[in-house]
Design a protein around this motif. Structure first.
Motif: not given
Length: 345
Positions: A106-115
């Motif tokens: 969740v952390n990884y894919f969430g940051i990817v979406s954010l960036w």
């Protein structure tokens, strides 16, 4: 396997059911997350399928939108669908290792979406505001941007696995994320760096980019009016509203998350109710639902393709001629939108 990844009392959270939240509350959370998962999976799968099927939608700018939909879909599959089940049971019954996996994913894919949103805003600024912006974003540069996003975000997602902060149960103990409640200097330093790279920098880039876009469109329309030409106030207003939706949605998703992190850092002794600690992460889990709506479904060209796909070609929304203010291609005043320009318009 994962050194120093768990706070001292983590094991206890998997050996007994928490009683910090009533059963009815867990049931409500489970139902809300079920709705969230259904809409998110449908929306993002539709974006991916439509983009793959229609070549006119595949351009360098839309590489980032497609990447956003993929990361949002993975965030839903690895996060939202799991919390539907764990909330139904009333506790995280899947065990410690699966908890660490969910927190990481969740952390990884969430940051990817954010960036992805951040780079998308910056590239739109280049296209609209720079004289030769349309030539700057090549397919090669688009893929280089994707490589940067996934590698940069991997660094921040993998760090807790090696002892810089940790992953563990959060809030009402039915989902896992960064160990916000862990009171240690390792966790504080991670949260500070996380706050800078995953909120301050993205917000600055997004605010600057869309602010410049609006300013450029305003100057263009005033110039046309000064030369005796006609502008379309409704289109200009629609772009303004679209930008506001983008910024507000971003803040709704990530601002509570950031405020919670800052509170933990500034006042470590402050007691935070489990429900209050749960809300920020659950708000972030709603982003995969509204991202496709804001960034693509309100775009005329994509909407036409989506309706055609869903109705097997029986409904065609094409218009003979459209006048649009685009945020994904060179600013044009009266030409019909080009096939390779897809933007919220």
């Amino acid at each position: 396997m994962y050194p120093n990844i768990t706070p001292p009392d983590l094991t206890e959270n998997f050996t007994a059911k928490p009683t910090i939240f009533p059963k009815s509350g867990y049931s409500i959370l489970s139902f809300l997350m079920f709705l969230n998962a259904i809409f998110s999976i449908f929306n993002n799968l539709l974006v991916i399928l439509v983009t793959i099927k229609y070549p006119q939608l595949r351009n360098p700018i839309n590489i980032f939108i497609l990447n956003l939909s993929f990361s949002d879909l993975m965030m839903t599959l690895c996060g939202t669908t799991i919390v539907v089940s764990t909330n139904y049971h009333g506790y995280f019954y899947l065990g410690e290792k699966f908890c660490v996996f969910q927190g990481f994913a969740v952390n990884y894919f969430g940051i990817v979406s954010l960036w992805s949103l951040t780079i998308l805003a910056y590239e739109r600024y280049n296209v609209v505001c720079e004289p030769v912006g349309a030539l700057k974003l090549s397919t090669q540069r688009g893929y280089q941007g994707l490589a940067f996003i996934w590698l940069f975000c991997l660094v921040w997602a993998i760090a807790p696995l090696f002892g810089w902060s940790s992953y563990g149960p959060e809030g009402v103990q039915t989902s896992c994320s960064i160990g916000w409640e862990e009171r240690s200097w390792s966790n504080y330093s991670y949260l500070i760096a996380y706050f800078l790279t995953c909120f301050i920098i993205p917000v600055t880039i997004i605010g600057f980019s869309y602010g410049k876009i609006l300013h450029s469109l305003y100057k263009l329309n005033r110039k046309i009016e000064d030369q005796g030409g006609k502008t379309n106030p409704e289109e200009e207003l629609r772009v303004v509203v679209m930008v506001l939706f983008m910024v507000v949605a971003f803040l709704v998703c990530w601002l509570p998350y950031t405020v919670f992190a800052l509170i933990v850092i500034i006042k470590p002794t402050l007691y935070i109710h489990p429900l209050a600690a749960t809300l920020p992460t659950y708000l972030a889990k709603t982003s995969p639902v509204y991202n496709p709506i804001i960034y693509l479904f309100l775009n005329k060209q994509f909407r036409r393709c989506a309706v055609e796909l869903l109705t097997c070609g029986h409904i065609d929304l094409s218009e003979p001629k459209e006048e649009t203010i685009s945020m994904a291609g060179p600013v044009e005043t009266s030409n019909a939108s080009k096939p390779n320009q897809v933007a919220p318009a």
